[in-house]
Design an enzyme around this catalytic site. Sequence first.
Site, mmCIF file in Angstrom:
data_model
loop_
_atom_site.group_PDB
_atom_site.id
_atom_site.type_symbol
_atom_site.label_atom_id
_atom_site.label_comp_id
_atom_site.label_asym_id
_atom_site.label_seq_id
_atom_site.Cartn_x
_atom_site.Cartn_y
_atom_site.Cartn_z
ATOM 1 N N GLN A 189 1.207 -1.279 0.420
ATOM 2 C CA GLN A 189 -0.331 0.373 -0.070
ATOM 3 C C GLN A 189 0.826 1.319 0.106
ATOM 4 O O GLN A 189 0.203 2.037 -0.466
ATOM 5 C CB GLN A 189 -0.854 -0.123 1.323
ATOM 6 C CG GLN A 189 -2.044 -0.689 0.804
ATOM 7 C CD GLN A 189 -3.162 -0.928 2.532
ATOM 8 O OE1 GLN A 189 -2.482 -1.618 3.331
ATOM 9 N NE2 GLN A 189 -3.705 -0.261 2.174
ATOM 10 N N ASN B 26 -1.596 -10.866 8.152
ATOM 11 C CA ASN B 26 -2.423 -10.019 8.878
ATOM 12 C C ASN B 26 -4.070 -10.445 8.393
ATOM 13 O O ASN B 26 -4.165 -10.685 7.091
ATOM 14 C CB ASN B 26 -2.507 -8.253 8.144
ATOM 15 C CG ASN B 26 -3.423 -6.877 8.016
ATOM 16 O OD1 ASN B 26 -3.400 -6.681 9.093
ATOM 17 N ND2 ASN B 26 -4.686 -6.695 6.957
ATOM 18 N N GLU B 27 -5.350 -9.565 9.027
ATOM 19 C CA GLU B 27 -6.681 -10.295 8.544
ATOM 20 C C GLU B 27 -6.699 -11.881 7.562
ATOM 21 O O GLU B 27 -7.333 -11.567 6.936
ATOM 22 C CB GLU B 27 -6.647 -9.363 7.789
ATOM 23 C CG GLU B 27 -7.151 -8.326 8.692
ATOM 24 C CD GLU B 27 -7.818 -6.222 8.438
ATOM 25 O OE1 GLU B 27 -8.327 -6.194 7.359
ATOM 26 O OE2 GLU B 27 -8.140 -5.288 8.951
ATOM 27 N N HIS C 240 0.533 -9.837 4.308
ATOM 28 C CA HIS C 240 -0.560 -8.781 4.720
ATOM 29 C C HIS C 240 -0.668 -8.488 2.879
ATOM 30 O O HIS C 240 -1.108 -7.921 2.031
ATOM 31 C CB HIS C 240 -0.025 -7.034 5.023
ATOM 32 C CG HIS C 240 -0.708 -5.851 5.237
ATOM 33 N ND1 HIS C 240 -1.290 -5.313 6.667
ATOM 34 C CD2 HIS C 240 -2.358 -5.838 4.040
ATOM 35 C CE1 HIS C 240 -1.953 -4.629 6.550
ATOM 36 N NE2 HIS C 240 -2.852 -4.680 5.352
HETATM 37 C C1 FCB Z 1 -7.361 -3.395 6.499
HETATM 38 C C2 FCB Z 1 -6.275 -4.119 5.899
HETATM 39 C C3 FCB Z 1 -5.759 -2.561 5.643
HETATM 40 C C4 FCB Z 1 -6.649 -1.397 5.384
HETATM 41 C C5 FCB Z 1 -7.617 -0.980 6.278
HETATM 42 C C6 FCB Z 1 -8.714 -0.082 5.521
HETATM 43 O O1 FCB Z 1 -8.552 -4.835 7.000
HETATM 44 O O2 FCB Z 1 -5.542 -4.661 6.321
HETATM 45 O O3 FCB Z 1 -4.745 -2.974 4.141
HETATM 46 O O4 FCB Z 1 -6.849 -1.652 3.500
HETATM 47 O O5 FCB Z 1 -8.425 -1.969 6.358
#
Ligand code: FCB
Length: 386
Positions: free
Chosen positions: A17, A156-157, A113
Amino acid sequence: MNFPEGFLWGASTAAHQIEGGNVNSDWWQREWGHLPGPPVETPSGDAADSYHRYPEDMALLARAGLDAYRFSIEWARIEPEQGWISRAAVDHYRRMIGTARDLRLTPMLTLHHFTNPVWFARQGGWMEDAAVDAFLRYVEAVLPLLDGVELVCTINEPNMVSVLADPEVGFPAVGLPPGVPHVTDRLIAAHRGAVELVRSAGARAGWSVATQAYQPEPGAEAVAAEYGASREDVFLDAAEGDDWVGVQAYTRTRIGPDGPLPIPESAERTLTGWEYYPPAVGEGIRNAWRRAAVPVYVTENGIATDDDARRIDYMTGALQAVHACLEDGIDVRGYLHWSALDNYEWGSYRPRFGLIAWDRETFERHPKPSLEWLGRIAQVNALPAS
Ligand code: FCB
């Protein structure tokens, strides 16, 4: 409202990003139509050129008074061809870690990520069993980087990764599609393996979950519980026994008897279209603590807005919610705002989440008042009561 001694105050980013030129990643290839996936509004291009400008970015955070920086290392740069590790890329991230430490910023390193190397995506990515071994071989290759790094986020997530793994999947107007069950299992296996590896290198391992603050309407409790089970809870449960868990919170999702409810017309919305709802982070922390029962870090929290005063207002509400969790005895260890910089929000540069703006042509950095505001809170380790 005082925060505990040693509470970390920082900001977060992700490689794709902000770095720019991440050409060997599946996202870049999707942006240009070389891999399947929904079309994007704008390709990421040079992003914020933070690949070259990270010393300046980190210095701005440190100078404002923050003491932590969460960033990700890019698998597609480190292993651009399967089995071939770029020493130069590893060295790059070693320099980043060194720069953070020189500036007295605690680095929190995310190993994954969202983005994958192209070769990984071409093999079917997380949809295929081979994904786990491929990921763990990459993690092994970067272990030397972890020398002196205390906090590592494996994935991440994962709940979003499980959704994004299938390039054909579409997003509903509200709520999330359910994760792909076999992908979820694989992500948990990858995480478990990565936790062991990271610990063997002496760092503390966790992963960060997108919490959605599912709020049932009266009578819809069972529907909400079922909705959240595959989208959030399974990932928090998998964090039990980890060294910590990350909470990433932005908004809430109200659930009625038939599932997610539309955002009311009268509600304020941010530039991503999400409801402006600062207390979401408190609900995420409480669910994480209930399920994983390990120390919690807020690894992402913020809003997309062009009105920086709203960002400060949002952080105020969010930090009040974090403080209420601390008062209730929850072990919250830090708050890392999303995001340090305006960045590429997975398809567009319009939603601006940053504490720092930058010029799209010259890349010149322009810190926003919200950075100074958060830095001051960090310095006194307290939120003014009024
Ligand atoms: C999350 C992500 C991050 C960004 C935010 C707004 O889901 O981890 O990369 O996009 O949202």
